[in-house]
Design a protein around this motif. Structure first.
Motif, mmCIF file in Angstrom:
data_model
loop_
_atom_site.group_PDB
_atom_site.id
_atom_site.type_symbol
_atom_site.label_atom_id
_atom_site.label_comp_id
_atom_site.label_asym_id
_atom_site.label_seq_id
_atom_site.Cartn_x
_atom_site.Cartn_y
_atom_site.Cartn_z
ATOM 1 N N GLU A 167 0.830 -1.211 0.000
ATOM 2 C CA GLU A 167 0.000 0.000 0.000
ATOM 3 C C GLU A 167 0.865 1.261 0.000
ATOM 4 O OE1 GLU A 167 -2.482 -0.463 3.411
ATOM 5 O OE2 GLU A 167 -3.623 -2.139 2.547
ATOM 6 N N THR A 168 1.998 1.202 0.696
ATOM 7 C CA THR A 168 2.905 2.351 0.749
ATOM 8 C C THR A 168 3.450 2.682 -0.637
ATOM 9 O OG1 THR A 168 3.547 1.863 3.039
ATOM 10 C CG2 THR A 168 5.059 3.230 1.742
ATOM 11 N N VAL A 169 3.832 1.644 -1.385
ATOM 12 C CA VAL A 169 4.371 1.862 -2.732
ATOM 13 C C VAL A 169 3.301 2.440 -3.653
ATOM 14 C CG1 VAL A 169 5.435 0.788 -4.740
ATOM 15 C CG2 VAL A 169 6.063 0.010 -2.449
ATOM 16 N N GLN A 170 2.106 1.859 -3.619
ATOM 17 C CA GLN A 170 1.054 2.338 -4.511
ATOM 18 C C GLN A 170 0.597 3.745 -4.128
ATOM 19 O OE1 GLN A 170 -1.702 -1.360 -4.836
ATOM 20 N NE2 GLN A 170 -1.350 -0.604 -6.927
ATOM 21 N N ALA A 171 0.622 4.064 -2.843
ATOM 22 C CA ALA A 171 0.252 5.421 -2.415
ATOM 23 C C ALA A 171 1.280 6.428 -2.911
ATOM 24 C CB ALA A 171 0.140 5.477 -0.893
ATOM 25 N N PHE A 172 2.560 6.042 -2.900
ATOM 26 C CA PHE A 172 3.615 6.924 -3.407
ATOM 27 C C PHE A 172 3.388 7.215 -4.893
ATOM 28 C CE2 PHE A 172 7.672 7.502 -5.590
ATOM 29 C CZ PHE A 172 8.266 8.497 -4.841
ATOM 30 N N CYS A 173 3.061 6.166 -5.668
ATOM 31 C CA CYS A 173 2.810 6.344 -7.104
ATOM 32 C C CYS A 173 1.624 7.275 -7.327
ATOM 33 C CB CYS A 173 2.543 4.994 -7.769
ATOM 34 S SG CYS A 173 3.965 3.874 -7.770
ATOM 35 N N ALA A 174 0.546 7.049 -6.572
ATOM 36 C CA ALA A 174 -0.653 7.873 -6.724
ATOM 37 C C ALA A 174 -0.361 9.337 -6.424
ATOM 38 C CB ALA A 174 -1.760 7.356 -5.817
ATOM 39 N N LYS A 175 0.458 9.573 -5.403
ATOM 40 C CA LYS A 175 0.823 10.942 -5.045
ATOM 41 C C LYS A 175 1.611 11.612 -6.159
ATOM 42 C CE LYS A 175 2.817 13.606 -1.204
ATOM 43 N NZ LYS A 175 3.494 13.515 0.112
ATOM 44 N N ARG A 176 2.365 10.805 -6.935
ATOM 45 C CA ARG A 176 3.141 11.345 -8.053
ATOM 46 C C ARG A 176 2.318 11.432 -9.337
ATOM 47 N NH1 ARG A 176 8.773 11.353 -6.585
ATOM 48 N NH2 ARG A 176 9.043 12.316 -8.618
ATOM 49 N N GLY A 177 1.046 11.068 -9.268
ATOM 50 C CA GLY A 177 0.186 11.114 -10.446
ATOM 51 C C GLY A 177 0.447 9.998 -11.434
ATOM 52 N N VAL A 178 1.008 8.878 -10.948
ATOM 53 C CA VAL A 178 1.333 7.741 -11.800
ATOM 54 C C VAL A 178 0.504 6.543 -11.365
ATOM 55 C CG1 VAL A 178 3.151 6.117 -12.457
ATOM 56 C CG2 VAL A 178 3.655 8.552 -12.268
ATOM 57 N N GLN A 179 -0.138 5.893 -12.322
ATOM 58 C CA GLN A 179 -0.953 4.722 -11.997
ATOM 59 C C GLN A 179 -0.076 3.495 -11.805
ATOM 60 O OE1 GLN A 179 -3.829 5.325 -15.430
ATOM 61 N NE2 GLN A 179 -5.257 4.847 -13.790
ATOM 62 N N SER A 180 -0.524 2.595 -10.955
ATOM 63 C CA SER A 180 0.235 1.384 -10.668
ATOM 64 C C SER A 180 -0.696 0.192 -10.577
ATOM 65 C CB SER A 180 1.009 1.535 -9.351
ATOM 66 O OG SER A 180 0.110 1.686 -8.259
ATOM 67 N N ALA A 181 -0.109 -0.988 -10.708
ATOM 68 C CA ALA A 181 -0.868 -2.227 -10.586
ATOM 69 C C ALA A 181 -0.008 -3.264 -9.885
ATOM 70 C CB ALA A 181 -1.293 -2.742 -11.958
ATOM 71 N N LEU A 182 -0.613 -4.010 -8.968
ATOM 72 C CA LEU A 182 0.078 -5.135 -8.350
ATOM 73 C C LEU A 182 0.120 -6.290 -9.343
ATOM 74 C CD1 LEU A 182 -1.450 -5.242 -4.737
ATOM 75 C CD2 LEU A 182 0.798 -4.388 -5.420
ATOM 76 N N THR A 183 1.273 -6.946 -9.431
ATOM 77 C CA THR A 183 1.384 -8.120 -10.292
ATOM 78 C C THR A 183 1.864 -9.299 -9.463
ATOM 79 O OG1 THR A 183 3.688 -7.693 -10.916
ATOM 80 C CG2 THR A 183 1.991 -6.676 -12.283
ATOM 81 N N ASP A 184 1.371 -10.465 -9.807
ATOM 82 C CA ASP A 184 1.809 -11.695 -9.152
ATOM 83 C C ASP A 184 1.887 -12.785 -10.206
ATOM 84 O OD1 ASP A 184 2.630 -13.427 -7.242
ATOM 85 O OD2 ASP A 184 0.725 -13.558 -6.181
ATOM 86 N N VAL A 185 2.584 -12.479 -11.300
ATOM 87 C CA VAL A 185 2.642 -13.409 -12.422
ATOM 88 C C VAL A 185 3.535 -14.609 -12.115
ATOM 89 C CG1 VAL A 185 2.118 -11.632 -14.125
ATOM 90 C CG2 VAL A 185 4.500 -12.049 -13.499
ATOM 91 N N PHE A 186 4.480 -14.465 -11.196
ATOM 92 C CA PHE A 186 5.340 -15.592 -10.837
ATOM 93 C C PHE A 186 4.498 -16.737 -10.286
ATOM 94 C CE2 PHE A 186 8.030 -18.053 -7.983
ATOM 95 C CZ PHE A 186 9.186 -18.225 -8.720
#
Length: 558
Positions: free
Chosen positions: A390-409
């Protein structure tokens, strides 16, 4: 969870002809290497040339931990996910080098349930491209030493031979050697060197050549030595470039394979990103752009190395126009960049995570400088906690950049659907937006280009040149190589040239210790730090745990 090789061995593979058929490729356009591997015949591209290009997506990453952050795995998983959401997509990857496979880093075919298969073949001899490149390089070396032996009509100074022999294996004992020993019949004695095949200029040339004719022209331009009166000697002067091209006649054609979910993958070439430009071949990318609506490719290491070279060298050379950047970030790499010890990256540490977050911010800003939209793929590891993610995605959102969690492994394409949907939507909404542009102009001097990269990408305050580097730089300028792009060889672990400067350092200088030209490839290389062109094996190489059973089953290969 099963090992990578166990997962790959249990996969249901389609005949490669069926994978080709998904892309509209007939069997006559394939050179088959068994049931599950094929090369795309050169004549196919001429028939595809008038098709419009699809969208080009680059997958890159923040500065990694020594273990890597799964960038290739995310690339493969994104390709699988694209198929799941009904998109026509091809992934374009580099081929693995045997050095890392048997050393410490591992292969280059992805991991877990996001792999390119048959992974054992791909990580070993594949279709023989690496061996062909090795042979072509070493033929040129043999021709040079034979020229010295047979009278040296060109007046080559044995002390100024630039060309190095190569092999696709980590062998530190061959970095600096003496050849021609044992008497007159055995050649002219001189100091020589080996580098790993993927660091050779022949590899870089193969990956930037447009076709076989361009390949030969580039081989002819390799600067191999200087004469006693300081005149340049090129490969064409030794008369074996036709034979070198002959050795590479099949290697120039891209390889078609498939993912675990039977989506198409083109794998071709494999230059190192902290020595060369770190991207798969231009031929492979151009094929993929004609065959699919989305081409997903990657560039080695963090965006400060692979992505910068992808944009400023490969895209410029091939006239490529990327549509989107996927920036892979992991909780553990951010904690590592925040000062957490390597041995404790699996433990929740929000303080170290916050401390390392500027590294992600810098990479986001760097990619945006090329005029491209950036989405962040947060590659989940089993040890990540909800608070950290959540900390990483909140940082991205604050920078105006969209993010997605991946678990392809762990989940394959299903674990990348959110990322695939985000990428396609980002590209759709960006149509008509400002276009991609390289960071510097070719008209700038070599020193000016290096200063632009150092300031804009590394965030250095300046570039320092050793006395020998300055001498080499002046020589290259006088020889007319000042109009080429630059390729900086530096550590992948830091934005600086010091692997211990983690996070987002500032106020430092980049020190260039040598400058040389890869004239055939078409770029000038600036060496910084302690970058080796021939790696060594670790104390416990990965090769120690590999074996093949009497049944033919391979074990220990990841």
């Amino acid at each position: 969870m099963k090992t990578d090789v166990e997962i790959a061995q249990g996969a249901q593979l389609l005949p490669i002809t069926q994978i080709a058929a998904k892309l509209g490729i007939a069997e006559d356009d394939l050179e088959l290497y068994g049931k599950h591997k094929a090369k795309l015949r050169g004549g196919l591209f001429a028939r595809l040339e008038n098709r419009p290009d699809g969208k080009l997506v680059l997958v890159t990453a923040i500065n990694p931990t020594p273990a890597g952050e799964g960038k290739t795995t995310v690339t493969v998983g994104l390709g699988q996910a694209m198929q799941r959401i009904g998109k026509n997509a091809v992934i374009a990857l580099r081929e693995p080098s045997l050095g890392p496979v048997f050393g410490v880093k591992g292969g280059a075919a992805g991991g877990g349930y996001a792999q390119v298969v048959p992974m054992d073949d791909i990580n070993l001899h594949f279709t023989g491209d690496m061996h062909a490149i090795t042979a072509a390089n070493n033929l040129l070396c043999a021709a040079l030493d034979n020229h010295l032996q047979q009278g040296n009509a060109l007046g080559i100074d044995p002390r100024q031979v630039l060309l190095k022999r190569c092999m696709d294996m980590n062998d530190r004992a061959l970095r600096n050697i003496a050849v021609g020993l044992g008497g007159k019949i055995n050649g002219v004695p001189r100091e020589d060197h080996f580098q790993i095949t993927v660091a050779s200029e022949v590899m870089a040339i193969l990956c930037l050549a447009l076709d076989q004719a361009d390949l030969k022209r580039r081989l002819e331009r390799i600067l191999v030595a200087f004469t006693y009166d300081d005149k340049p000697v090129f490969a064409r002067d030794l008369g074996v470039c036709g034979a070198m091209t002959l050795l590479l006649k099949d290697a120039i054609n891209p390889n078609l394979v498939q993912t675990l979910e039977q989506s198409p993958a083109i794998m071709h070439g494999g230059p190192f990103a902290n020595i060369a430009h770190g991207c798969n071949s231009l031929c492979a990318t151009r094929f993929a752009l004609k065959l699919a609506d989305y081409t997903i490719t990657e560039a080695g290491f963090g965006s400060d190395l692979g992505a910068e070279k992808f944009f400023d060298i490969k895209c410029r050379t091939g006239g490529l126009k990327p549509s989107c950047v996927v920036l892979v970030a992991t909780v553990r790499a951010l904690k590592y960049n925040g000062g957490a010890p390597k041995s404790n990256l699996g433990t929740e540490n929000l303080a170290a995570l916050q401390q390392g977050m500027p590294n992600l911010g810098t990479h986001i800003e760097n990619m945006q400088k090329y005029g491209l939209p950036v989405v962040v793929a947060v590659n989940r590891f089993a040890s990540d906690t909800a608070a950290e993610l959540e900390t990483v995605q909140a940082f991205c959102a604050k920078r105006g950049v969209q993010s997605a969690l991946t678990d392809v492994f762990a989940q394959g394409g299903a674990g990348g659907v959110a990322l695939a949907e985000l990428v396609t939507e980002t590209i759709r909404t960006q149509d008509g937006a400002p276009t991609f542009a390289p960071l510097y102009g070719l008209e700038q001097s070599i020193e000016e280009k290096l200063n632009v990269v150092a300031a804009e990408i590394y965030r250095a305050k300046g570039v320092l040149f050793t006395q020998s580097a300055r001498k080499s730089l002046d020589r290259l300028q006088k020889l007319g190589f000042g109009g080429l792009p630059v390729c900086v060889a530096k550590t992948q672990y830091s934005l600086s040239d010091d692997p211990d400067k983690l996070g987002s350092p500032s106020g430092f200088d980049i020190t260039v210790r040598d400058v040389y030209v890869s004239a055939g490839a078409g770029f000038v290389v600036a060496l910084t730090g302690d970058i080796m062109t021939m790696p060594g094996l670790p104390a416990k190489p990965a090769a120690n745990r590999m074996d093949i059973l009497p049944s033919g089953e391979i074990v220990g290969l990841f």
